[in-house]
Design an enzyme around this catalytic site. Structure first.
Site, PDB file in Angstrom:
ATOM      1  N   GLU A 310       0.874  -1.095   0.079  1.00 42.59           N
ATOM      2  CA  GLU A 310      -0.032  -0.011   0.012  1.00 42.59           C
ATOM      3  C   GLU A 310       0.915   1.158  -0.129  1.00 42.59           C
ATOM      4  OE1 GLU A 310      -2.809  -0.346   3.165  1.00 42.59           O
ATOM      5  OE2 GLU A 310      -3.858  -1.659   2.103  1.00 42.59           O
ATOM      6  N   ASP A 383      -8.761  -8.786   3.892  1.00 42.81           N
ATOM      7  CA  ASP A 383      -8.582  -7.506   4.893  1.00 42.81           C
ATOM      8  C   ASP A 383      -9.569  -7.632   6.106  1.00 42.81           C
ATOM      9  OD1 ASP A 383      -7.184  -5.557   6.044  1.00 42.81           O
ATOM     10  OD2 ASP A 383      -7.960  -4.135   4.561  1.00 42.81           O
ATOM     11  N   GLU A 411     -12.712  -2.063  12.038  1.00 43.61           N
ATOM     12  CA  GLU A 411     -12.616  -1.264  10.703  1.00 43.61           C
ATOM     13  C   GLU A 411     -13.809  -1.775   9.692  1.00 43.61           C
ATOM     14  OE1 GLU A 411      -8.932  -1.743   8.857  1.00 43.61           O
ATOM     15  OE2 GLU A 411      -9.680  -0.572   6.828  1.00 43.61           O
TER      16      GLU A 411
HETATM   17  C1  GCU Z   1      -6.232  -1.839   5.946  1.00 44.45           C
HETATM   18  C2  GCU Z   1      -6.421  -0.554   6.615  1.00 44.45           C
HETATM   19  C3  GCU Z   1      -5.371   0.381   6.329  1.00 44.45           C
HETATM   20  C4  GCU Z   1      -4.156  -0.415   7.031  1.00 44.45           C
HETATM   21  C5  GCU Z   1      -3.947  -1.650   6.337  1.00 44.45           C
HETATM   22  C6  GCU Z   1      -2.601  -2.404   6.926  1.00 44.45           C
HETATM   23  O1  GCU Z   1      -6.010  -1.825   4.264  1.00 44.45           O
HETATM   24  O2  GCU Z   1      -7.452  -0.253   5.817  1.00 44.45           O
HETATM   25  O3  GCU Z   1      -5.540   1.324   7.232  1.00 44.45           O
HETATM   26  O4  GCU Z   1      -2.864   0.636   6.821  1.00 44.45           O
HETATM   27  O5  GCU Z   1      -4.955  -2.454   6.382  1.00 44.45           O
HETATM   28  O6  GCU Z   1      -3.215  -3.508   7.628  1.00 44.45           O
HETATM   29  O7  GCU Z   1      -1.562  -2.258   6.980  1.00 44.45           O
END
Ligand code: GCU
Length: 716
Positions: A310, A383, A411
């Site tokens: 990400e 996730d 979440e």
């Molecule tokens: C999810 C979450 C993010 C977080 C990511 C992770 O995608 O929405 O906010 O950073 O998980 O676990 O790294």
């Protein structure tokens, strides 16, 4: 200046506000700040068991805490002053290690060998009416007295019935705080960060001590202080001094501190040309940094790393593998006793099914990680959805230490607005059988060393803790912190028992309350699954904030794997993600018999049906209904269950103080409204593809699709 009339009005207003506050919060009100240390009044104590004194002949900051905790809790429980003795005597509780002569005489040596550094023994010697709590270390003795107190408050008969021997399933039982350095919390729904960075190192939030006590009561022994999306600044000298202050506070409770680090720190902080893990200057930078950390914090736990995920930097930026990146840091930490927790949460908008990508990247690296590296793997392959099948990496990396990561903060399960007890989710995952080594190769047994043996072990939970008075946003969300800790200690415990334990300590031991609410808690997560994403559907939540339904969400130019359509694939032919052998073939990553079972819609459990298959709307389910009708029933069932939970909660009023009663009631009203929102949004939207009627026996939608689409929760 206020006019006379305005000021009269203001007084009246103040009076009304005060009056309504008094009538809302009565003197026996609880605000949730005491967590599971709330109810000491109504514990059922065996009539013949009245310990009245404490004998401890060892000293350390931790033994001091033990004494304080016992004094505090026992005087509340037994409603008497507790004496401190210099020797053992009838009716005492004797706590210590084999350095205490009486304990050494009374407990067989073999027991001490069995319990290791963190386990303990609780033995009641009836002839002498003495309870011994014995351990090899002071921290383990602290765990022992917390267990003892828990039993006194929930199931006291156990103390006299048998000798209790406990030791933890995992060596490292760790909370992951996604706390940013500016005090916000990523995916935090309970206020700001409890670290209060801005006050440190001079002033320490008093809550940190309560936090430590709560964690120690469960046996949690590590905490990652900052967000996995790591700000490099956390490694600056000023910040490390703040971290040291927290570490000093947590130490007597047996909690080690860890940090999430940004892989590009050498470039960003050190001004190096790159952060290539094989670059000697990069290694030297990390070595110097690690040295400086251990000078401040001699028991520092190590690093958590989110790399090449990400948008976070990582070794792949320099053509190196995850193993090369992780090992470089691990080698530097090793002489200090530190570990690296390297996350496997990786996926890219490539053509490949997201559910397969972590496996494809990590499986070939099995055996390449050094022995102080753990690969931290989320429970499911996507996730933290309300339900996912387990991540196929579990069991597939025999030569690598794998640690589970679950999310305590909700979440994707309604934040802190919805009541959802995560015990069933965590245990469903931990007890999943991978069949990698035949029957009973469960994830619990793989990750706690029962199967592949002799590796470092750990488990992590993404914390739901914040500055809210009740810590977690929803009073019942405290139970999720609690159940994580209890399962990290013993991954075989019954989560229903854990719910009962928590209810008794947090509210009351009255069976009418405990049994009703334990049932509600146990069914609550399934209700969320049903009103959000039944039958294996997933990721239908709103863009980026992940709250509320947006199955229609379409953002021009957005990554397809961040859009619900990628996951539900609804069209006039049907719905679901084809991960069978005719689709992405993710089923292939599972061992037999799961592979064949997941591959065949007739054999695939209903709960994973649309996770693995794209099926026509009129597909015949095993109960005789067609898929569309079943979907309608599931969504409705989710809503009806929430309605039932709310009605049951209303019946609990007599057991609960008005403040918590009202606060939970309000949340339940919200949850019911939002369950209906979810049901209507998903059914009305999917109906545009199925073209089929909602069965007449079910409640009709109260919203229109147009109204919901225009509701505009999408901030983009
Ligand atoms: C999810 C979450 C993010 C977080 C990511 C992770 O995608 O929405 O906010 O950073 O998980 O676990 O790294």
């Amino acid at each position: 200046m206020l006019s006379r009339q305005t000021s009269k009005r203001s007084y009246l207003l103040i009076f009304l506000v005060c009056f309504s506050m008094f009538s809302l919060y009565s003197s026996n009100d609880e605000d949730g700040s005491k967590l599971w240390f709330t109810n000491y009044q109504k514990a059922i104590i065996n009539d013949n068991y009245h310990p009245g004194s404490i004998y401890i002949n060892e000293s350390s900051p931790t033994f001091q805490l033990i004494l304080e905790e016992l004094n505090y809790s026992m005087s509340l429980l037994f409603k008497q002053n507790i004496k401190t003795l210099n020797n053992h005597a009838k009716g005492c509780i004797c706590v210590g290690t084999s350095n205490n002569g009486y304990i050494a005489e009374s407990i067989e040596k073999d027991f001490f060998r069995k319990i290791g550094n963190e386990g303990f023994i609780i033995k009641y010697i009836s002839e002498e009416d003495i309870t011994i709590i014995a351990a090899n270390t002071d921290i383990a003795a602290l765990y022992g007295i917390h267990h003892y107190l828990r039993l006194l408050r929930t199931d006291p008969e156990q103390i006299i019935a048998q000798t209790i021997i406990e030791k933890p399933a995992y060596q490292n039982r760790i909370l992951n705080h996604w706390d940013n350095l500016d005090g916000t919390v990523e995916r935090g729904y309970a206020g700001r960060s409890i670290w209060k960075w801005e006050d440190l190192p001079e002033r320490l939030n008093p809550r940190i001590r309560e936090y430590a006590r709560a964690n120690a009561s469960l046996g949690i022994n590590g905490t990652v202080l900052n967000n996995v999306n790591a700000d490099p600044d956390v490694l600056k000298p000023d910040f490390l001094r703040k971290v040291k202050r927290i570490a000093d506070e947590l130490r007597p409770y047996g909690i080690r501190v860890y940090l999430s680090v940004n892989f590009s720190s050498p470039e960003i902080l050190g001004g190096l040309q790159n952060s290539d893990p094989l670059n000697p200057n990069v290694k030297a930078w990390w070595l110097k940094k690690v040295n400086s950390i251990y000078e401040l914090i001699p028991d520092f736990g190590g690093f958590l790393v989110k790399a090449n995920s990400e948008g976070q930097p990582g070794p792949q930026d320099f053509g190196r593998s995850h193993a090369e990146g992780a090992n470089m840091l691990a080698d530097i930490l090793k002489p200090f006793g530190g570990i690296v927790m390297w996350r496997a949460f990786v996926y890219n908008p490539s053509g490949e099914d997201r559910a397969k990508q972590a496996f494809i990247e990590f499986k070939p690296l099995d055996g390449e990680f050094h022995d102080n590296v753990l690969i931290q793997v989320k429970n499911g392959p996507i996730d933290f959805q309300p339900r996912e099948p387990f991540n196929p990496l579990f069991g597939a990396m025999e030569n690598t230490a794998l640690m589970p990561e679950v999310q305590i903060t909700k979440e994707y399960l309604g934040f802190s607005d919805h009541l959802a007890y995560l015990g069933p989710l965590f245990s469903e995952f931990l007890q999943s059988d991978t069949y990698m080594k035949g029957n009973n190769t469960t994830i619990a047994r793989i990750t706690d060393n029962s199967i592949y043996g002799d590796k470092i072990t750990a488990i992590a939970g993404v914390a739901n803790i914040g500055s809210d008075t009740n810590w977690c946003g929803h009073h019942f969300d405290q139970a999720n912190w609690y159940v994580f800790g209890r399962l990290a200690w013993n991954n075989q415990l019954s989560v229903k028992e854990i719910a009962r334990e928590w209810l008794k300590q947090t509210f009351t031991t009255q069976p009418g309350f405990v049994e009703t609410m334990a049932k509600v808690m146990m069914e609550s997560r399934e209700a969320v699954v049903n009103y959000m994403t039944p039958l294996g559907l997933h990721h239908l939540m709103g863009w980026s904030h992940h709250y509320g339904p947006e199955p229609w969400c379409d953002i021009p130019g957005a990554r397809p794997d961040w859009l619900p359509r990628y996951y539900h694939n609804a069209d006039s032919n049907g719905i679901g993600f084809n991960r069978s052998s005719s689709g992405s073939n993710a089923v292939e990553l599972y061992a037999e018999p799961l592979r064949s079972m997941f591959n065949d819609p007739q054999l695939c459990p209903d709960k994973y049906l649309l996770w693995f298959h794209h099926l026509p709307w009129d597909y015949q389910m095993s109960n005789g209904r067609d898929l569309w009708t079943e979907l309608c029933h599931r969504y409705s069932e989710g809503v009806e269950n929430v309605r039932l939970f709310r009605d049951l909660w209303h019946k609990m009023e007599k057991f609960v103080d008005p403040r918590r009663y009202n606060e939970v009631s309000q949340k339940m009203d919200t949850q019911l409204n939002e369950a209906i929102w979810w049901r209507d949004a998903c059914l009305l939207y999917f109906q545009t593809f199925s073209g089929m009627e909602i069965p007449p026996e079910l409640d009709k939608p109260v919203h229109t699709l147009e109204g919901l689409v225009n509701k505009g929760i999408n901030p983009v």
